[in-house]
Design a protein around this motif. Structure first.
Motif, PDB file in Angstrom:
ATOM      1  N   MET A  12     -66.775 -46.228 -26.404  1.00 31.43           N
ATOM      2  CA  MET A  12     -67.933 -46.874 -25.799  1.00 31.43           C
ATOM      3  C   MET A  12     -69.131 -46.737 -26.726  1.00 31.43           C
ATOM      4  O   MET A  12     -69.237 -45.766 -27.486  1.00 31.43           O
ATOM      5  N   PRO A  13     -70.064 -47.683 -26.678  1.00 27.69           N
ATOM      6  CA  PRO A  13     -71.252 -47.595 -27.523  1.00 27.69           C
ATOM      7  C   PRO A  13     -72.135 -46.403 -27.147  1.00 27.69           C
ATOM      8  O   PRO A  13     -72.136 -45.959 -26.003  1.00 27.69           O
ATOM      9  N   THR A  14     -72.877 -45.893 -28.105  1.00 27.90           N
ATOM     10  CA  THR A  14     -73.816 -44.803 -27.860  1.00 27.90           C
ATOM     11  C   THR A  14     -74.737 -45.169 -26.700  1.00 27.90           C
ATOM     12  O   THR A  14     -75.230 -46.289 -26.623  1.00 27.90           O
ATOM     13  N   GLY A  15     -74.932 -44.229 -25.802  1.00 27.21           N
ATOM     14  CA  GLY A  15     -75.791 -44.457 -24.640  1.00 27.21           C
ATOM     15  C   GLY A  15     -75.050 -44.903 -23.400  1.00 27.21           C
ATOM     16  O   GLY A  15     -75.638 -44.980 -22.320  1.00 27.21           O
ATOM     17  N   SER A  16     -73.758 -45.184 -23.520  1.00 24.54           N
ATOM     18  CA  SER A  16     -72.967 -45.609 -22.362  1.00 24.54           C
ATOM     19  C   SER A  16     -72.657 -44.424 -21.459  1.00 24.54           C
ATOM     20  O   SER A  16     -72.414 -43.307 -21.926  1.00 24.54           O
ATOM     21  N   SER A  47     -66.829 -35.126 -25.620  1.00 22.67           N
ATOM     22  CA  SER A  47     -67.213 -34.960 -27.024  1.00 22.67           C
ATOM     23  C   SER A  47     -68.381 -33.990 -27.127  1.00 22.67           C
ATOM     24  O   SER A  47     -69.212 -33.912 -26.217  1.00 22.67           O
ATOM     25  N   THR A  48     -68.464 -33.272 -28.230  1.00 23.18           N
ATOM     26  CA  THR A  48     -69.591 -32.352 -28.428  1.00 23.18           C
ATOM     27  C   THR A  48     -70.898 -33.106 -28.664  1.00 23.18           C
ATOM     28  O   THR A  48     -71.976 -32.530 -28.534  1.00 23.18           O
ATOM     29  N   SER A  49     -70.815 -34.387 -28.994  1.00 23.05           N
ATOM     30  CA  SER A  49     -72.036 -35.171 -29.203  1.00 23.05           C
ATOM     31  C   SER A  49     -72.546 -35.815 -27.907  1.00 23.05           C
ATOM     32  O   SER A  49     -73.615 -36.424 -27.892  1.00 23.05           O
ATOM     33  N   SER A  50     -71.803 -35.674 -26.819  1.00 26.20           N
ATOM     34  CA  SER A  50     -72.224 -36.250 -25.537  1.00 26.20           C
ATOM     35  C   SER A  50     -73.446 -35.531 -24.990  1.00 26.20           C
ATOM     36  O   SER A  50     -73.653 -34.338 -25.229  1.00 26.20           O
ATOM     37  N   LYS A  51     -74.242 -36.272 -24.246  1.00 28.39           N
ATOM     38  CA  LYS A  51     -75.363 -35.726 -23.489  1.00 28.39           C
ATOM     39  C   LYS A  51     -74.951 -35.724 -22.023  1.00 28.39           C
ATOM     40  O   LYS A  51     -74.044 -36.451 -21.618  1.00 28.39           O
ATOM     41  N   VAL A  52     -75.633 -34.905 -21.225  1.00 32.33           N
ATOM     42  CA  VAL A  52     -75.399 -34.908 -19.786  1.00 32.33           C
ATOM     43  C   VAL A  52     -76.729 -35.175 -19.097  1.00 32.33           C
ATOM     44  O   VAL A  52     -77.682 -34.397 -19.247  1.00 32.33           O
ATOM     45  N   ALA A 156     -76.517 -33.316  -6.378  1.00 37.17           N
ATOM     46  CA  ALA A 156     -76.729 -33.386  -7.825  1.00 37.17           C
ATOM     47  C   ALA A 156     -75.663 -34.288  -8.426  1.00 37.17           C
ATOM     48  O   ALA A 156     -74.504 -34.284  -8.000  1.00 37.17           O
ATOM     49  N   THR A 157     -76.074 -35.060  -9.433  1.00 38.68           N
ATOM     50  CA  THR A 157     -75.174 -35.945 -10.156  1.00 38.68           C
ATOM     51  C   THR A 157     -75.287 -35.651 -11.643  1.00 38.68           C
ATOM     52  O   THR A 157     -76.395 -35.533 -12.167  1.00 38.68           O
ATOM     53  N   LEU A 158     -74.138 -35.521 -12.300  1.00 40.14           N
ATOM     54  CA  LEU A 158     -74.082 -35.312 -13.741  1.00 40.14           C
ATOM     55  C   LEU A 158     -73.426 -36.544 -14.352  1.00 40.14           C
ATOM     56  O   LEU A 158     -72.341 -36.942 -13.945  1.00 40.14           O
ATOM     57  N   GLN A 159     -74.096 -37.160 -15.325  1.00 41.92           N
ATOM     58  CA  GLN A 159     -73.556 -38.331 -16.003  1.00 41.92           C
ATOM     59  C   GLN A 159     -73.368 -38.001 -17.486  1.00 41.92           C
ATOM     60  O   GLN A 159     -74.337 -37.642 -18.150  1.00 41.92           O
ATOM     61  N   GLU A 160     -72.135 -38.111 -17.967  1.00 47.11           N
ATOM     62  CA  GLU A 160     -71.906 -37.922 -19.387  1.00 47.11           C
ATOM     63  C   GLU A 160     -72.304 -39.202 -20.111  1.00 47.11           C
ATOM     64  O   GLU A 160     -71.833 -40.289 -19.784  1.00 47.11           O
ATOM     65  N   ILE A 161     -73.159 -39.048 -21.114  1.00 48.62           N
ATOM     66  CA  ILE A 161     -73.658 -40.163 -21.891  1.00 48.62           C
ATOM     67  C   ILE A 161     -73.048 -40.102 -23.294  1.00 48.62           C
ATOM     68  O   ILE A 161     -73.122 -39.067 -23.948  1.00 48.62           O
ATOM     69  N   GLN A 162     -72.442 -41.202 -23.722  1.00 44.91           N
ATOM     70  CA  GLN A 162     -71.817 -41.260 -25.047  1.00 44.91           C
ATOM     71  C   GLN A 162     -72.856 -40.972 -26.131  1.00 44.91           C
ATOM     72  O   GLN A 162     -73.906 -41.573 -26.176  1.00 44.91           O
ATOM     73  N   GLY A 163     -72.520 -39.988 -27.007  1.00 46.64           N
ATOM     74  CA  GLY A 163     -73.437 -39.617 -28.098  1.00 46.64           C
ATOM     75  C   GLY A 163     -73.150 -40.378 -29.363  1.00 46.64           C
ATOM     76  O   GLY A 163     -72.288 -41.211 -29.470  1.00 46.64           O
TER      77      GLY A 163
END
Length: 163
Positions: A12-16, A47-52, A156-163
């Motif tokens: 997926m593109p960064t930010g997805s 991925s280690t580059s993902s944001k939450v 609470a909601t956690l969303q993993e964001i593609q880094g």
């Protein structure tokens, strides 16, 4: 139509948003302690580059002025402000004016929106807690249902964001 399931691995593109996990608790608690856990939600980033992206609405307050909401990632405080005895992410809401001998204090919802960088592909647990200054132990309340009039939950909601 494109069937992504039959295509194998898709990047997926960064930010997805690539994963969503949520948790909710209606469990009530009241205790004269220094901190009180509200809710725990876990996610395993791909991925280690993902944001939450953390979003939460937490029902917790105290009948004193010095309380705040902390977020811990695997036991370590994140996103806290700089306070000598009370470092936290947000101040906790409360209605001290209505608190009295009848115990009918109104409660507030504490909102959190924070982008975390856990740098991990292992399970990451986020604990949301209400905290008092280090020398205080007045009664704190979580998901308080006063006299059956108000039923509340913390979410609470956690969303993993593609880094």
């Amino acid at each position: 139509t494109l069937d992504l399931k039959s295509q194998g691995s898709v990047t997926m593109p960064t930010g997805s948003v690539i994963q969503v996990v949520s948790g909710s608790s209606a469990t009530t608690a009241a205790a004269a302690v220094n901190h009180l856990d509200i809710l725990t939600v876990s996610i395993t980033p791909s991925s280690t580059s993902s944001k939450v992206l953390i979003t939460a609405s937490l029902s917790a307050f105290s009948n004193i002025n010095h309380v705040a909401i902390q977020v811990l990632r695997n036991g370590t405080l994140i996103g806290q402000g700089s306070g000598s005895s009370l470092s936290a992410m947000v101040s906790a809401s409360f209605d001290n004016n209505n608190y009295g001998s009848n115990g009918n204090a109104s409660f507030g919802s504490n909102a959190i929106c924070y982008l975390d960088s856990p740098s991990s592909t292992s399970a990451v647990s986020y604990v949301f807690r209400i905290k008092q200054a280090s020398n205080e132990t007045s009664i704190m309340y979580v998901n308080r249902n006063v006299s059956g009039w108000q039923g509340v939950t913390s979410n609470a909601t956690l969303q993993e964001i593609q880094g």
